[in-house]
Design an enzyme around this catalytic site. Structure first.
Site, PDB file in Angstrom:
ATOM      1  N   ASP A  59     -14.528  15.867 -42.292  1.00 40.31           N
ATOM      2  CA  ASP A  59     -14.632  15.740 -40.832  1.00 40.31           C
ATOM      3  C   ASP A  59     -13.524  14.828 -40.311  1.00 40.31           C
ATOM      4  O   ASP A  59     -12.379  14.930 -40.759  1.00 40.31           O
ATOM      5  CB  ASP A  59     -16.029  15.209 -40.502  1.00 40.31           C
ATOM      6  CG  ASP A  59     -16.460  15.511 -39.080  1.00 40.31           C
ATOM      7  OD1 ASP A  59     -15.922  16.434 -38.458  1.00 40.31           O
ATOM      8  OD2 ASP A  59     -17.355  14.812 -38.577  1.00 40.31           O
ATOM      9  N   HIS A  90     -17.077  11.084 -35.091  1.00 36.88           N
ATOM     10  CA  HIS A  90     -17.927  12.204 -35.511  1.00 36.88           C
ATOM     11  C   HIS A  90     -18.233  12.148 -37.007  1.00 36.88           C
ATOM     12  O   HIS A  90     -19.384  12.345 -37.426  1.00 36.88           O
ATOM     13  CB  HIS A  90     -17.216  13.516 -35.156  1.00 36.88           C
ATOM     14  CG  HIS A  90     -18.106  14.708 -35.079  1.00 36.88           C
ATOM     15  ND1 HIS A  90     -18.304  15.562 -36.141  1.00 36.88           N
ATOM     16  CD2 HIS A  90     -18.841  15.200 -34.058  1.00 36.88           C
ATOM     17  CE1 HIS A  90     -19.119  16.540 -35.777  1.00 36.88           C
ATOM     18  NE2 HIS A  90     -19.461  16.339 -34.520  1.00 36.88           N
ATOM     19  N   SER A 242     -23.114  20.877 -34.969  1.00 42.24           N
ATOM     20  CA  SER A 242     -22.506  20.049 -36.013  1.00 42.24           C
ATOM     21  C   SER A 242     -23.523  19.057 -36.567  1.00 42.24           C
ATOM     22  O   SER A 242     -23.552  18.790 -37.777  1.00 42.24           O
ATOM     23  CB  SER A 242     -21.282  19.306 -35.474  1.00 42.24           C
ATOM     24  OG  SER A 242     -21.626  18.450 -34.415  1.00 42.24           O
TER      25      SER A 242
END
Length: 337
Positions: A59, A90, A242
């Site tokens: 990520d 994130h 996600s």
């Protein structure tokens, strides 16, 4: 057409009252904690064959204040593997959320995104990271909480290599409803190459506001919590497929961890089959039960507990562990019958 990140790092979910969504999600995590109290191993339940489950998160990286949660870090963007970084947050959320789901997991982080949207080489970097997680880190689970509009044969080959190594791969579906296709590589779920995760709210109802439709060619369209998530009091309201991919990967790692434990002197039978899409699908299916919402198979993890234990805050831990062991074992033994 440019590649885009599948899910914004922060998304206010589409309910009329976000605070109600947060309460529902917090209740969801309370129930998950109740299940984890059963699945989590005590020291005497780890014999000499026990090995912690290893999870790779590919990520945006990880922030320095969370690097102590990570076993190893590799920056495919800058090449600087010493100084952890995460400009978007994130990837850090992924680390924290998987730890919240399975605090026994060993986490490995590959930074492949420089920013929220992909660069021209991001798909190539992701492919490199999948191979690194497979061949160097030797993980059990890979999560890519993102996706791309275009496909890559090289990425497909890398995922096949992971499958051959009995690694479970999780990817996000997308957050734009039916305005675009299910993201790549998530769309490979049609051929059972990986798990493509769709999102539910805290009541285990699928979210039509941003989930793309489940493909008619797919046997399953698994969905798990991806709305109203707060990692700490006063934190941001997180949402998107996600986050569902993160939770799906964390849950799978928890099941794998349980299968490596001693359960009242027994072990899960044919436990190696859990490291296939077909095997883990059978366990997820138990957790879905009758919770099919417009073709989304909505996972409620604690449904794997005994039916008469619903709402029971003082579970008979040993009885529940034996029950879960038997249920999983039967599914694995019957997998190819």
């Amino acid at each position: 057409m440019s590649n885009k990140y599948a899910s914004p790092s922060l998304q206010m979910a589409g309910a009329d009252n976000p605070s109600e969504d947060i309460i529902a999600s917090e209740n969801w995590f309370t129930e998950l904690d109740r299940l984890n109290s059963v699945l989590r191993a005590k020291r005497v339940e780890k014999d000499e064959s026990y090995k912690p489950v290893k999870v790779a998160i590919l990520d945006t990286g990880v922030r320095p204040d969370s690097e102590d949660l990570v076993e190893d870090y590799k920056d495919f963007v800058s090449g600087n593997d010493v100084d952890c970084t995460d400009g978007e947050g994130h990837g850090t959320y992924a680390v924290q959320l998987i730890r919240k789901t399975n605090n026994a997991a060993k986490i490995y982080v590959g930074r492949v995104f420089r920013r929220r949207t992909a660069d021209d080489n991001t798909l190539s970097l992701m492919t490199q990271a999948v191979r690194h997680a497979t061949h160097q880190w030797g993980v059990d689970v890979i999560v890519m909480p993102s996706g791309f509009q275009s496909e890559s044969d090289d990425m497909i080959e890398a995922i096949e290599e992971a499958r051959s190594a009995r690694i479970l791969v999780f990817a996000a579906a997308a957050n734009y409803g039916n305005l675009s296709h299910i993201s790549f590589p998530g769309r490979l779920y049609i051929d059972k190459k990986l798990f493509c995760m769709f999102s539910t709210d805290g009541r285990s109802r699928a979210l039509p506001s941003f989930n793309p439709s489940v493909s008619k060619a797919a046997g399953y369209g698994f969905a798990i919590l991806g709305d109203g998530i707060r990692l700490h009091e006063g934190g941001e309201h997180l949402g998107g497929t996600s986050f569902a991919a993160m939770l799906g990967a964390g849950l799978a790692s928890r099941i794998l961890d349980f299968s490596r434990q001693s359960i009242d002197g027994k072990k899960v039978e044919k436990a190696e089959r859990l490291q296939t899409v077909e095997g883990m699908t059978k366990v997820f299916d138990i957790m879905v039960g009758s919770g099919i919402d417009n073709r989304y198979h909505c996972i409620t993890p604690w449904k794997i507990l005994r039916a008469n234990s619903a709402g029971d805050q003082v579970l008979n831990r040993l009885a529940e562990r034996s029950h879960i062991c038997e249920r999983i074992s039967q599914k694995m033994v019957d997998l190819y019958i």
